[in-house]
Scaffold this motif. Structure first.
Motif, PDB file in Angstrom:
ATOM      1  N   SER A 270       0.823  -1.206   0.000  1.00 59.85           N
ATOM      2  CA  SER A 270       0.000   0.000   0.000  1.00 59.85           C
ATOM      3  C   SER A 270       0.857   1.256   0.000  1.00 59.85           C
ATOM      4  O   SER A 270       0.532   2.253  -0.653  1.00 59.85           O
ATOM      5  CB  SER A 270      -0.941   0.003   1.210  1.00 59.85           C
ATOM      6  OG  SER A 270      -1.905  -1.023   1.112  1.00 59.85           O
ATOM      7  N   ALA A 271       1.952   1.221   0.769  1.00 62.76           N
ATOM      8  CA  ALA A 271       2.839   2.375   0.821  1.00 62.76           C
ATOM      9  C   ALA A 271       3.501   2.627  -0.526  1.00 62.76           C
ATOM     10  O   ALA A 271       3.708   3.772  -0.930  1.00 62.76           O
ATOM     11  CB  ALA A 271       3.900   2.169   1.899  1.00 62.76           C
ATOM     12  N   ALA A 272       3.820   1.548  -1.234  1.00 61.98           N
ATOM     13  CA  ALA A 272       4.520   1.682  -2.512  1.00 61.98           C
ATOM     14  C   ALA A 272       3.577   1.979  -3.665  1.00 61.98           C
ATOM     15  O   ALA A 272       3.883   2.785  -4.550  1.00 61.98           O
ATOM     16  CB  ALA A 272       5.314   0.405  -2.796  1.00 61.98           C
ATOM     17  N   ARG A 273       2.407   1.313  -3.679  1.00 61.99           N
ATOM     18  CA  ARG A 273       1.513   1.406  -4.830  1.00 61.99           C
ATOM     19  C   ARG A 273       0.146   1.988  -4.517  1.00 61.99           C
ATOM     20  O   ARG A 273      -0.653   2.189  -5.443  1.00 61.99           O
ATOM     21  CB  ARG A 273       1.310   0.006  -5.436  1.00 61.99           C
ATOM     22  CG  ARG A 273       2.597  -0.653  -5.908  1.00 61.99           C
ATOM     23  CD  ARG A 273       3.159   0.060  -7.105  1.00 61.99           C
ATOM     24  NE  ARG A 273       4.352  -0.598  -7.616  1.00 61.99           N
ATOM     25  CZ  ARG A 273       5.070  -0.134  -8.650  1.00 61.99           C
ATOM     26  NH1 ARG A 273       4.707   0.979  -9.252  1.00 61.99           N
ATOM     27  NH2 ARG A 273       6.150  -0.782  -9.046  1.00 61.99           N
ATOM     28  N   GLY A 274      -0.143   2.206  -3.248  1.00 61.55           N
ATOM     29  CA  GLY A 274      -1.456   2.700  -2.867  1.00 61.55           C
ATOM     30  C   GLY A 274      -2.369   1.574  -2.434  1.00 61.55           C
ATOM     31  O   GLY A 274      -2.286   0.459  -2.955  1.00 61.55           O
TER      32      GLY A 274
ATOM     33  N   THR B 254      -4.327  -0.689  -5.010  1.00 59.64           N
ATOM     34  CA  THR B 254      -3.620  -1.838  -5.581  1.00 59.64           C
ATOM     35  C   THR B 254      -3.690  -3.033  -4.646  1.00 59.64           C
ATOM     36  O   THR B 254      -3.899  -4.170  -5.075  1.00 59.64           O
ATOM     37  CB  THR B 254      -2.151  -1.469  -5.858  1.00 59.64           C
ATOM     38  OG1 THR B 254      -2.114  -0.378  -6.778  1.00 59.64           O
ATOM     39  CG2 THR B 254      -1.386  -2.655  -6.439  1.00 59.64           C
ATOM     40  N   THR B 255      -3.527  -2.790  -3.349  1.00 59.53           N
ATOM     41  CA  THR B 255      -3.557  -3.879  -2.373  1.00 59.53           C
ATOM     42  C   THR B 255      -4.925  -4.533  -2.320  1.00 59.53           C
ATOM     43  O   THR B 255      -5.044  -5.758  -2.251  1.00 59.53           O
ATOM     44  CB  THR B 255      -3.167  -3.352  -0.987  1.00 59.53           C
ATOM     45  OG1 THR B 255      -1.938  -2.627  -1.081  1.00 59.53           O
ATOM     46  CG2 THR B 255      -2.981  -4.492  -0.001  1.00 59.53           C
ATOM     47  N   LEU B 256      -5.984  -3.715  -2.353  1.00 59.54           N
ATOM     48  CA  LEU B 256      -7.342  -4.260  -2.336  1.00 59.54           C
ATOM     49  C   LEU B 256      -7.606  -5.094  -3.586  1.00 59.54           C
ATOM     50  O   LEU B 256      -8.173  -6.193  -3.503  1.00 59.54           O
ATOM     51  CB  LEU B 256      -8.357  -3.127  -2.224  1.00 59.54           C
ATOM     52  CG  LEU B 256      -9.835  -3.521  -2.270  1.00 59.54           C
ATOM     53  CD1 LEU B 256     -10.169  -4.537  -1.185  1.00 59.54           C
ATOM     54  CD2 LEU B 256     -10.726  -2.284  -2.139  1.00 59.54           C
ATOM     55  N   CYS B 257      -7.196  -4.604  -4.730  1.00 58.13           N
ATOM     56  CA  CYS B 257      -7.394  -5.339  -5.969  1.00 58.13           C
ATOM     57  C   CYS B 257      -6.609  -6.649  -5.953  1.00 58.13           C
ATOM     58  O   CYS B 257      -7.139  -7.712  -6.307  1.00 58.13           O
ATOM     59  CB  CYS B 257      -6.975  -4.476  -7.155  1.00 58.13           C
ATOM     60  SG  CYS B 257      -7.315  -5.217  -8.758  1.00 58.13           S
TER      61      CYS B 257
ATOM     62  N   GLY C  87      -7.356   6.538  -8.287  1.00 61.22           N
ATOM     63  CA  GLY C  87      -5.974   6.082  -8.091  1.00 61.22           C
ATOM     64  C   GLY C  87      -5.086   7.132  -7.495  1.00 61.22           C
ATOM     65  O   GLY C  87      -4.218   7.678  -8.193  1.00 61.22           O
ATOM     66  N   ARG C  88      -5.310   7.465  -6.233  1.00 66.70           N
ATOM     67  CA  ARG C  88      -4.439   8.435  -5.562  1.00 66.70           C
ATOM     68  C   ARG C  88      -3.284   7.719  -4.898  1.00 66.70           C
ATOM     69  O   ARG C  88      -3.472   6.708  -4.235  1.00 66.70           O
ATOM     70  CB  ARG C  88      -5.209   9.214  -4.494  1.00 66.70           C
ATOM     71  CG  ARG C  88      -6.222  10.159  -5.072  1.00 66.70           C
ATOM     72  CD  ARG C  88      -6.731  11.107  -4.031  1.00 66.70           C
ATOM     73  NE  ARG C  88      -7.031  10.427  -2.779  1.00 66.70           N
ATOM     74  CZ  ARG C  88      -7.502  11.039  -1.716  1.00 66.70           C
ATOM     75  NH1 ARG C  88      -7.728  12.323  -1.745  1.00 66.70           N
ATOM     76  NH2 ARG C  88      -7.748  10.372  -0.612  1.00 66.70           N
TER      77      ARG C  88
ATOM     78  N   VAL D 185      -1.660   5.201   4.701  1.00 64.01           N
ATOM     79  CA  VAL D 185      -2.859   6.015   4.726  1.00 64.01           C
ATOM     80  C   VAL D 185      -2.622   7.226   3.863  1.00 64.01           C
ATOM     81  O   VAL D 185      -1.729   8.023   4.134  1.00 64.01           O
ATOM     82  CB  VAL D 185      -3.208   6.458   6.164  1.00 64.01           C
ATOM     83  CG1 VAL D 185      -4.448   7.314   6.160  1.00 64.01           C
ATOM     84  CG2 VAL D 185      -3.390   5.243   7.044  1.00 64.01           C
ATOM     85  N   PRO D 186      -3.402   7.419   2.798  1.00 63.67           N
ATOM     86  CA  PRO D 186      -3.201   8.559   1.921  1.00 63.67           C
ATOM     87  C   PRO D 186      -3.459   9.873   2.632  1.00 63.67           C
ATOM     88  O   PRO D 186      -4.029   9.916   3.717  1.00 63.67           O
ATOM     89  CB  PRO D 186      -4.229   8.326   0.800  1.00 63.67           C
ATOM     90  CG  PRO D 186      -4.590   6.887   0.891  1.00 63.67           C
ATOM     91  CD  PRO D 186      -4.446   6.527   2.326  1.00 63.67           C
ATOM     92  N   GLU D 187      -3.017  10.937   1.997  1.00 57.60           N
ATOM     93  CA  GLU D 187      -3.280  12.254   2.557  1.00 57.60           C
ATOM     94  C   GLU D 187      -4.782  12.461   2.693  1.00 57.60           C
ATOM     95  O   GLU D 187      -5.567  12.032   1.854  1.00 57.60           O
ATOM     96  CB  GLU D 187      -2.694  13.339   1.634  1.00 57.60           C
ATOM     97  CG  GLU D 187      -1.168  13.324   1.584  1.00 57.60           C
ATOM     98  CD  GLU D 187      -0.535  13.781   2.867  1.00 57.60           C
ATOM     99  OE1 GLU D 187      -1.263  14.217   3.769  1.00 57.60           O
ATOM    100  OE2 GLU D 187       0.694  13.694   2.979  1.00 57.60           O
TER     101      GLU D 187
END
Length: 489
Positions: A337-341, A344-347, A468-469, A479-481
């Motif tokens: 998640s940190a690398a790709r968001g 991507t991890t959920l998918c 895709g943020r 955790v995104p901004e």
């Protein structure tokens, strides 16, 4: 004045040890999830133990489901209003009380009340996830959230063999005395090691909204979970569906007009939140389907030609590694998640779940094969469950993290309830007759697995539709901004 504008700004620093906070909250989540599978080994014996019918005894399971669904959104909102540590401690009270009541119960009514109280403790999971955002430095947040979110699956997977072992070698009451002791231990650990968390928003608690959501959810989940017993076309089932529809529509109208809503529906309508909650329903469905199918395959007699003739304890032990896999994959998911968001991890997690179900077409004939299926599914669930809170918290204001995470947890619960109903219908309709009894057929089990595969693929498709943020690049944080107020993302 909007909810966002009343957010309370506080100093986020804490001198507590992050490792201790994560450990305590993760164990609290696992203990709360254990309550869901605690009585599974006793289901066949409950009518005799409680001097009731099998149909009435099923309320021992249903009561926990309903109580968890109704109280989880309430506890989340209270956490935002009054501080998450305070409400975490409050959630442990019904866990202890319910476990003690079940341990001394000699008839059905006190057992149902006790199981309902145990279900109220499920709020520990979303509250713990939200507290982590307040208490941990950014570089520790991603992995901690993933582990805490996966605790729902971990507790469920590990609870079955533990409960089966206790039930087989000791009095059934030991199960509940043990859960009371664990719950009391969690209370002490939270009080001692988890720092006070600030109230993140001002306002009043929406009691009308809480009652409305509770009535709507009870009606909906009762119809879903009991429809097969009552008949899907029966007046009771259809009446409950009608009540749920009317009450939930009225609840939505009230929430949109309230200054202090229980659930801010405008925030949940944001694309990222809406799609994540939709994915949560289908991932919850796919997670639970194999949990219903695999134990039956392991325990059915070998004379059927597809059953493996294992005891309840052995079946639980064959499934236990899946819980360990969920735990082990949590940090991997956080790094992804940190690398790709987290999108991507959920998918990726949803696709792995689909792969696990698909592999059952060739692995269903042996215990080792079924263990591989559950482990692959567990790996996917660990990835998917860990990504969901990151997506939610990246799209809601800090003042609503507990409420939003609680609503997301509710969506997962609805998915598991629908899964139980659908799989139950499939297995009830596709049967073989053996020894004077109707048993689910091999084709029925395979159909249930294929449904799980299809639903997991649907979850992946929903994940692809998420905005895709990129995630924040701060250590391992996933955790995104935070989304600005009024954002549609």
């Amino acid at each position: 004045m909007t909810i966002e504008s009343r957010e309370i700004r506080v100093d986020d620093s804490t001198s507590a040890r992050p490792g201790g906070i994560v450990g305590v909250l993760a164990v609290a989540g696992i203990v709360a999830a254990l309550m869901q599978t605690l009585v599974v080994p006793l289901i066949g014996e409950l009518p005799r133990l409680l001097h009731t019918s099998a149909a009435n005894a099923s309320w021992v399971v249903t009561a926990t489901l309903l109580a968890a669904a109704v109280t989880t959104p309430v506890s989340g909102r209270l956490g935002d209003l009054y501080g998450k540590r305070r409400v975490l401690l409050a959630c442990t009270v019904p866990l202890v009380a319910g476990s003690v009541l079940c341990a001394v119960a000699g008839s059905l009514p006190p057992m149902i009340v006790g199981r309902g109280l145990q279900g109220m403790g499920m709020g520990l999971v979303p509250l713990g996830i939200s507290a982590l955002r307040d208490l941990l430095p950014p570089e520790r947040l991603g992995g901690a959230i993933a582990l805490m979110s996966s605790s729902m699956g971990i507790g469920g997977a590990l609870g079955l063999p533990v409960a089966a072992a206790v039930a087989e070698h000791a009095s059934w009451r030991v199960l509940f005395w043990s859960s009371a002791a664990l719950s009391l231990l969690i209370t002490v650990l939270i009080w001692a090691l988890v720092p006070a968390t600030p109230a993140r928003t001002a306002g009043r608690f929406d009691a009308v909204g809480a009652v409305g959501l509770g009535v709507g959810l009870v009606s909906l989940l009762l119809a879903v979970s009991k429809g097969a017993d009552w008949g899907w076309a029966s007046g009771t089932t259809l009446g409950l569906f009608a009540v749920a529809l009317v009450v939930l529509l009225a609840w939505g109208w009230w929430e949109l007009r309230s200054d202090d809503p229980l659930v801010d529906l405008r925030v949940t309508a944001r694309r990222q939140v809406l799609l994540t909650n939709a994915a949560s329903v289908v991932v919850g469905f796919s997670m639970y389907a194999q949990s219903l199918i695999v134990p039956q395959l392991l325990q059915l007699p070998e004379a059927t030609g597809y059953g493996l003739g294992r005891s309840m304890l052995a079946a639980g032990l064959w499934m236990a590694p899946a819980g360990l896999v969920m735990m082990a994959v949590s940090p991997v998911g956080a790094r992804l998640s940190a690398a790709r968001g987290p999108k991507t991890t959920l998918c990726a997690g949803s696709l792995v779940i689909a792969l696990g179900y698909g592999s059952s077409t060739v692995l269903m004939g042996t215990a080792w094969g079924l263990m591989i299926v559950t482990c692959v599914c567990g790996l996917g669930v660990g990835l998917a469950y860990g990504a969901m809170p990151a997506l939610i918290m990246g799209a809601v204001p800090r003042s609503e993290t507990a409420s939003a995470n609680s609503f997301n947890t509710l969506m997962r619960s609805i998915g598991t309830s629908v899964s139980a109903a659908v799989v139950g219908v499939v297995l009830a309709q596709m049967t073989v007759r053996m020894g004077g009894h109707e048993l689910p057929s091999e084709d029925g089990f395979r159909t249930g697995m294929l449904i799980g595969c299809g639903v997991a693929l649907a979850a992946a498709a929903i994940a692809l539709a998420l905005p895709g943020r990129p995630a924040r690049r701060t250590g391992d944080a996933s955790v995104p901004e935070e989304a600005p107020a009024g954002s549609s993302a």
